[in-house]
Design a protein around this motif. Structure first.
Motif, mmCIF file in Angstrom:
data_model
loop_
_atom_site.group_PDB
_atom_site.id
_atom_site.type_symbol
_atom_site.label_atom_id
_atom_site.label_comp_id
_atom_site.label_asym_id
_atom_site.label_seq_id
_atom_site.Cartn_x
_atom_site.Cartn_y
_atom_site.Cartn_z
ATOM 1 N N LEU A 16 0.789 -1.224 0.000
ATOM 2 C CA LEU A 16 0.000 0.000 0.000
ATOM 3 C C LEU A 16 0.833 1.294 0.000
ATOM 4 O O LEU A 16 0.598 2.190 -0.814
ATOM 5 C CB LEU A 16 -0.938 -0.012 1.219
ATOM 6 N N SER A 17 1.825 1.385 0.889
ATOM 7 C CA SER A 17 2.607 2.632 0.964
ATOM 8 C C SER A 17 3.364 2.869 -0.338
ATOM 9 O O SER A 17 3.458 3.997 -0.811
ATOM 10 C CB SER A 17 3.549 2.618 2.166
ATOM 11 N N ILE A 20 0.866 4.046 -3.020
ATOM 12 C CA ILE A 20 0.466 5.439 -2.783
ATOM 13 C C ILE A 20 1.627 6.379 -3.146
ATOM 14 O O ILE A 20 1.427 7.404 -3.794
ATOM 15 C CB ILE A 20 0.045 5.645 -1.306
ATOM 16 N N THR A 24 0.806 9.202 -6.080
ATOM 17 C CA THR A 24 0.462 10.572 -5.681
ATOM 18 C C THR A 24 1.334 11.695 -6.254
ATOM 19 O O THR A 24 0.862 12.843 -6.271
ATOM 20 C CB THR A 24 0.412 10.702 -4.135
ATOM 21 N N PHE A 62 2.858 11.258 1.295
ATOM 22 C CA PHE A 62 1.655 10.414 1.265
ATOM 23 C C PHE A 62 1.986 8.946 1.560
ATOM 24 O O PHE A 62 1.228 8.266 2.250
ATOM 25 C CB PHE A 62 0.915 10.552 -0.070
ATOM 26 N N GLY A 63 3.119 8.474 1.048
ATOM 27 C CA GLY A 63 3.508 7.079 1.302
ATOM 28 C C GLY A 63 3.767 6.845 2.785
ATOM 29 O O GLY A 63 3.336 5.836 3.350
ATOM 30 N N THR A 66 0.595 6.928 4.746
ATOM 31 C CA THR A 66 -0.103 5.652 4.592
ATOM 32 C C THR A 66 0.372 4.684 5.671
ATOM 33 O O THR A 66 -0.429 3.988 6.293
ATOM 34 C CB THR A 66 0.178 5.055 3.198
ATOM 35 N N GLN A 70 -1.667 2.833 8.596
ATOM 36 C CA GLN A 70 -1.628 1.382 8.769
ATOM 37 C C GLN A 70 -1.242 1.023 10.200
ATOM 38 O O GLN A 70 -1.824 0.129 10.815
ATOM 39 C CB GLN A 70 -0.627 0.769 7.783
ATOM 40 N N SER A 106 8.399 3.826 0.523
ATOM 41 C CA SER A 106 8.079 4.987 -0.313
ATOM 42 C C SER A 106 9.336 5.485 -1.018
ATOM 43 O O SER A 106 9.319 5.768 -2.223
ATOM 44 C CB SER A 106 7.504 6.119 0.546
#
Ligand code: CTP
Ligand code: MG
Length: 186
Positions: A16-17, A20, A24, A62-63, A66, A70, A106
């Motif tokens: 997810l990270s 993102i 982004t 953003f990463g 995230t 979490q 990230s």
């Protein structure tokens, strides 16, 4: 059945990270390009105008956020997950993503993206034109490599994450084609 589903969900959780961080920068693009507008010795841009300092920072912020989300969500998700499956140590390891791991993933995703652009410019692919393998795989593989000092998930999570990343790209491209935003479905 629930076990397979849990492994699939946790693989997405793992990526997810990085996803993102990769998705982004487009929100904050523009401004000074990372290569400062300079050319490499082959006469082409080092990275191109598609890779900017602002975009890089936006992806990092953003990463990493995230990862914060979490980290905060994990204590609530663990009991929900355990209603469906027995949480193995490998599952709990992936579930318990920390902020430093998200930061490293990230950073890896964004550097992987820069390496991809560097290679694209060397083989004469214009900024914004796609190079399927580099665009889709570079960022996720580098994100996983960067996380290694803090996190080495079992191979099954890594493999499913890589396949899912390919699948998501394929789906988003197919959707873009069907919506008339893209010329090709790939
Ligand atoms: N972007 C940015 N900074 C980054 C990465 C991306 O500003 N480090 C922004 C740019 O506006 C870029 C958009 O996000 O055009 C889409 O990113 P991407 O598809 O990775 O870049 P491309 O424009 O396709 O450039 P390249 O061909 O070098 O991959
Ligand atoms: Mg692109």
């Amino acid at each position: 059945m629930y076990e397979e589903l849990a492994i699939f969900e946790l693989s997405i959780w793992l990526g997810l990270s990085a996803w993102i961080a990769n998705a982004t920068p487009v929100l904050g693009g523009g401004g000074r390009p990372i290569d400062g507008g300079r050319n490499f010795r082959d006469g082409h841009r080092i990275l191109g105008n598609g890779k900017t300092v602002r975009g890089f920072i936006v992806g990092m912020v953003f990463g990493t956020l995230t990862g914060l989300g979490q980290f905060l969500a994990t204590p609530y998700l663990r009991p929900i997950l355990s209603m469906f499956v027995t949480i193995t140590p490998e599952m709990d390891y992936v579930l318990s993503i920390s902020i430093p791991v998200a930061f490293l993933m990230s950073l890896g995703a964004l550097i992987g993206d820069l390496i991809g652009s560097f290679i694209k410019r060397r083989v004469n692919v214009k900024s914004g034109d796609s190079s399927p393998f580099l665009d889709q795989m570079g960022f996720i593989i580098m994100a996983l490599i960067f996380a290694v000092p803090l996190m080495m998930p079992s191979p099954v999570f890594v493999m499913i994450l890589i396949l899912t990343t390919l699948g998501v790209h394929w789906l988003s491209n197919a959707a873009g084609y069907l919506l008339g935003l893209k010329k090709n479905p790939w």
